[in-house]
Design a protein around this motif. Structure first.
Motif, short mmCIF file in Angstrom:
data_model
loop_
_atom_site.label_atom_id
_atom_site.label_comp_id
_atom_site.label_asym_id
_atom_site.label_seq_id
_atom_site.Cartn_x
_atom_site.Cartn_y
_atom_site.Cartn_z
N ARG A 13 0.84 -1.20 0.00
CA ARG A 13 0.00 0.00 0.00
C ARG A 13 0.87 1.25 0.00
O ARG A 13 0.61 2.20 -0.74
N CYS A 14 1.89 1.27 0.83
CA CYS A 14 2.76 2.45 0.91
C CYS A 14 3.48 2.71 -0.42
O CYS A 14 3.58 3.87 -0.86
N TYR A 15 3.96 1.67 -1.05
CA TYR A 15 4.61 1.87 -2.35
C TYR A 15 3.61 2.34 -3.40
O TYR A 15 3.93 3.21 -4.22
N ARG A 16 2.40 1.80 -3.38
CA ARG A 16 1.36 2.26 -4.32
C ARG A 16 1.06 3.74 -4.12
O ARG A 16 0.74 4.45 -5.07
N GLU A 17 1.15 4.19 -2.87
CA GLU A 17 0.83 5.58 -2.55
C GLU A 17 2.02 6.52 -2.74
O GLU A 17 1.90 7.71 -2.47
N GLY A 18 3.15 5.99 -3.18
CA GLY A 18 4.27 6.85 -3.54
C GLY A 18 5.46 6.84 -2.60
O GLY A 18 6.37 7.67 -2.76
N ALA A 19 5.49 5.95 -1.61
CA ALA A 19 6.65 5.90 -0.71
C ALA A 19 7.93 5.65 -1.51
O ALA A 19 7.92 4.89 -2.48
N ASN A 20 9.00 6.28 -1.11
CA ASN A 20 10.29 6.07 -1.76
C ASN A 20 11.04 4.88 -1.18
O ASN A 20 11.93 4.34 -1.82
N SER A 21 10.68 4.51 0.04
CA SER A 21 11.31 3.37 0.70
C SER A 21 10.43 2.95 1.87
O SER A 21 9.67 3.78 2.40
N TYR A 22 10.52 1.70 2.26
CA TYR A 22 9.76 1.18 3.40
C TYR A 22 10.74 0.39 4.26
O TYR A 22 11.36 -0.56 3.79
N ILE A 23 10.85 0.79 5.51
CA ILE A 23 11.78 0.14 6.43
C ILE A 23 11.03 -0.28 7.68
O ILE A 23 10.33 0.53 8.30
N VAL A 24 11.18 -1.55 8.05
CA VAL A 24 10.60 -2.04 9.29
C VAL A 24 11.57 -1.67 10.41
O VAL A 24 12.76 -1.97 10.33
N LYS A 25 11.04 -0.99 11.43
CA LYS A 25 11.88 -0.55 12.55
C LYS A 25 12.49 -1.76 13.26
O LYS A 25 11.76 -2.63 13.73
N PRO A 26 13.80 -1.82 13.34
CA PRO A 26 14.42 -2.90 14.11
C PRO A 26 14.09 -2.74 15.60
O PRO A 26 13.98 -1.63 16.10
N LEU A 27 13.94 -3.85 16.30
CA LEU A 27 13.61 -3.81 17.72
C LEU A 27 14.82 -3.54 18.60
O LEU A 27 14.72 -2.87 19.62
N ALA A 28 15.97 -4.06 18.22
CA ALA A 28 17.19 -3.87 19.02
C ALA A 28 17.71 -2.45 18.82
O ALA A 28 17.81 -1.96 17.69
N TYR A 29 18.06 -1.78 19.92
CA TYR A 29 18.49 -0.39 19.85
C TYR A 29 19.67 -0.19 18.91
O TYR A 29 19.66 0.73 18.09
N GLU A 30 20.69 -1.02 19.02
CA GLU A 30 21.89 -0.84 18.19
C GLU A 30 21.56 -0.92 16.70
O GLU A 30 22.03 -0.10 15.91
N LEU A 31 20.73 -1.87 16.33
CA LEU A 31 20.34 -2.01 14.93
C LEU A 31 19.44 -0.84 14.51
O LEU A 31 19.56 -0.33 13.39
N PHE A 32 18.56 -0.41 15.40
CA PHE A 32 17.71 0.75 15.12
C PHE A 32 18.59 1.98 14.88
O PHE A 32 18.39 2.73 13.91
N ALA A 33 19.58 2.18 15.75
CA ALA A 33 20.49 3.33 15.61
C ALA A 33 21.26 3.26 14.29
O ALA A 33 21.36 4.26 13.57
N GLU A 34 21.79 2.09 13.97
CA GLU A 34 22.51 1.93 12.70
C GLU A 34 21.62 2.20 11.51
O GLU A 34 22.04 2.82 10.53
N THR A 35 20.38 1.76 11.60
CA THR A 35 19.41 1.98 10.51
C THR A 35 19.14 3.46 10.33
O THR A 35 19.14 3.97 9.19
N MET A 36 18.92 4.18 11.42
CA MET A 36 18.65 5.62 11.34
C MET A 36 19.82 6.37 10.71
O MET A 36 19.64 7.24 9.86
N VAL A 37 21.02 6.02 11.11
CA VAL A 37 22.22 6.67 10.57
C VAL A 37 22.37 6.35 9.08
O VAL A 37 22.66 7.24 8.27
N ALA A 38 22.15 5.10 8.71
CA ALA A 38 22.26 4.72 7.29
C ALA A 38 21.22 5.46 6.44
O ALA A 38 21.54 5.94 5.34
#
Length: 151
Positions: free
Chosen positions: A109-134
């Motif tokens: 649905r999000c891609y149909r509506e024009g999202a440029n990317s879809y990311i599932v929030k990681p649960l672990a803080y370190e991975l979440f932090a790395e994802t945000m920085v990336a």
């Protein structure tokens, strides 16, 4: 967080803990100077259009990227996404969905509506932090946006 005068990242997140973690991760990587946080889709649109609490903001100065949660009160992320992508003045802004949902129907649905990317929030803080920085590094440092509206 930055003033709303010249944001680089508009973070649209109703969960205060997730927003705080995102800003903290970006600050640690020295990427938080241009982050502005709003709590729902309606506040995001008010911010982008310079309305409501944001009438002092110049709506011609747009963020480089919008990080948008989809499940929020007032106006959800899907409705905000549709409005952003339907507006010729806003549609070139990359909108990255950051959601706890990995449901195939939400992603499609999000891609149909024009999202440029879809990311599932990681649960672990370190991975979440790395994802945000990336995400921030890619959209702020490497992505080449159009210089004007393309509609």
């Amino acid at each position: 967080m930055s003033s709303f005068e010249s944001p680089q990242i508009l973070l649209v997140e109703d969960n205060a803990s997730d927003a705080e973690l995102a800003v903290r991760a970006l600050a640690k990587a020295r990427l938080s100077e241009g982050v502005f946080h709003v709590k729902d889709g309606q506040e995001a649109l008010d911010f982008l259009y310079g309305k409501g609490s944001y009438t002092a903001r110049n709506p011609a100065v747009l963020p480089a990227v919008v990080l948008l949660d989809i499940k929020m009160p007032k106006l959800n992320g899907n409705d905000a996404l549709r409005r952003i992508k339907a507006d010729k003045d806003l549609c070139a802004i990359p909108v990255i969905i950051l959601s706890s949902s990995g449901e195939k129907s939400d992603i499609e649905r999000c891609y149909r509506e024009g999202a440029n990317s879809y990311i599932v929030k990681p649960l672990a803080y370190e991975l979440f932090a790395e994802t945000m920085v990336a995400i921030a590094r890619y959209w702020l440092c490497f992505n080449q946006p159009p210089t004007c509206s393309f509609l």
